[in-house]
Design a protein around this motif. Structure first.
Motif, short mmCIF file in Angstrom:
data_model
loop_
_atom_site.label_atom_id
_atom_site.label_comp_id
_atom_site.label_asym_id
_atom_site.label_seq_id
_atom_site.Cartn_x
_atom_site.Cartn_y
_atom_site.Cartn_z
N GLY A 28 -7.55 0.50 4.01
CA GLY A 28 -7.95 0.39 5.40
C GLY A 28 -6.90 1.03 6.29
O GLY A 28 -5.82 1.42 5.83
N TYR A 83 -5.29 -9.49 2.02
CA TYR A 83 -5.16 -8.37 2.96
C TYR A 83 -3.67 -8.07 3.10
O TYR A 83 -2.88 -8.95 3.45
CB TYR A 83 -5.76 -8.73 4.32
N TYR A 131 -12.59 4.23 7.65
CA TYR A 131 -11.73 3.22 7.03
C TYR A 131 -11.02 2.35 8.09
O TYR A 131 -10.15 1.55 7.74
CB TYR A 131 -10.69 3.88 6.12
N SER A 141 -3.90 -1.96 3.98
CA SER A 141 -4.05 -1.14 5.19
C SER A 141 -2.73 -0.58 5.67
O SER A 141 -1.66 -1.18 5.46
CB SER A 141 -4.68 -1.97 6.32
#
Length: 318
Positions: free
Chosen positions: A229, A258, A244, A203
């Motif tokens: 993301g 992540y 997103y 992200s």
């Protein structure tokens, strides 16, 4: 143990990951039974549902059920609730799922709890509210408990069965047919996995500086076969599409890995990713709140760090 109805989430006959999560959760509450509404049910779908322990699949596949949005699912479930008297109904906490749950609650005069992140064997739901800062435990006191459960809040665990098929026939009410689907447009799908189902998510946030800054985020994601993301700040600024967005008002993800780049870690964002198994943070601000969640952190400029990481991953992939 009583029966637990699970509404199947599927696209063109392909069962979505969240259904496996719901069936896994249902096994702790009773005997899981899947409810399929609309055409497309076949051997592959039966196998996918059986993989996670569905004892029965109730199939309502009349063509008119797909001709109207949301309401037919509630009417099929209401019919089954009246006939089978299940101990609970589990539905994915999506926009459609929450509407189905609300309609079902009205039709069956039952209580409904939305956005649960867990449900105990005693049918007590756990909810994470106020951006994840408060945990609430609640239960239904009227009718058949109806729960919508956030995707990625339960790890899907296989428990293979061979489900029995039971066909369901429902005559739709006038109210259920007032809205009609007039056409379908297939979503444009790239080569990346779906955000809410991805094992790895990369992200970007305010620190990417603009839409062009997401090029380095996408490059890292592609090297890892990951989904991309974005934080609310990035999507609100128009740097990346809203679908997103990860966060309380976006999508909840719970991947194995992540990687947050240039994201400060406002509580709104943390609510959407804090259950990730391993969290890596790249941020030039050593005091950024997101470091509190990090398993590994790099204090540095993402435009210096991320390309190096992408390059190194590329070397090891060969």
């Amino acid at each position: 143990m009583g029966e637990v109805l699970v509404l199947v989430e599927q696209v063109d006959g392909a069962v979505k990951k969240v259904t496996g999560e719901l069936l896994t959760l249902a096994r702790d509450l009773g005997t899981p039974s899947a409810v399929w509404v609309g055409p497309g049910f076949g051997d592959a779908a039966a196998a996918a549902l059986g993989e996670f322990g569905a004892a029965t699949v109730y199939v309502a596949d009349a063509a008119d059920l797909a001709a109207h949005p949301v309401a037919p699912k509630a009417e099929v479930l209401a019919s089954l609730v009246a006939e089978k008297a299940p101990v609970a109904v589990l539905i994915a906490s999506t926009a459609d799922g929450k509407e189905v749950a609300g309609r079902l609650a009205v039709r069956t005069d039952s209580g409904v709890i939305t956005d649960a992140v867990a449900v105990s064997a005693e049918l007590v739901a756990t909810q994470s509210v106020f951006g994840g800062s408060t945990v609430v435990h609640s239960s239904v006191t009227r009718g058949t408990p109806i729960f919508t459960v956030r995707p990625n809040s339960t790890a899907p665990v296989a428990a293979a069965t061979t489900p029995a098929r039971a066909d369901v026939s429902v005559t739709l009410s006038d109210a259920a047919t007032k809205a009609t689907v007039t056409g379908h447009t297939a979503a444009t799908k790239g080569g990346r996995p779906e955000l809410t189902e991805a094992a790895i998510v990369v992200s970007g946030g305010r620190g990417v500086g603009g839409a062009e800054g997401f090029a380095v985020i996408e490059a890292l994601a592609d090297s890892l076969h990951a989904a991309v993301g974005a934080s609310r700040a990035a999507t609100d600024a128009g740097w990346y599409p809203h679908q997103y967005q990860v966060g309380q008002t976006g999508k909840t993800v719970s991947p194995q890995l992540y990687i947050a780049n240039g994201i400060s870690g406002a509580i709104q964002h943390r609510a959407g990713m804090q259950t990730s198994k391993t969290i890596i943070v790249v941020n030039k601000d050593a005091e950024a709140p997101i470091f509190e969640l990090a398993d590994y952190g790099v204090v540095g400029d993402l435009f210096a760090v991320v390309p190096q990481l992408t390059e190194e991953i590329g070397k090891r992939a060969h």
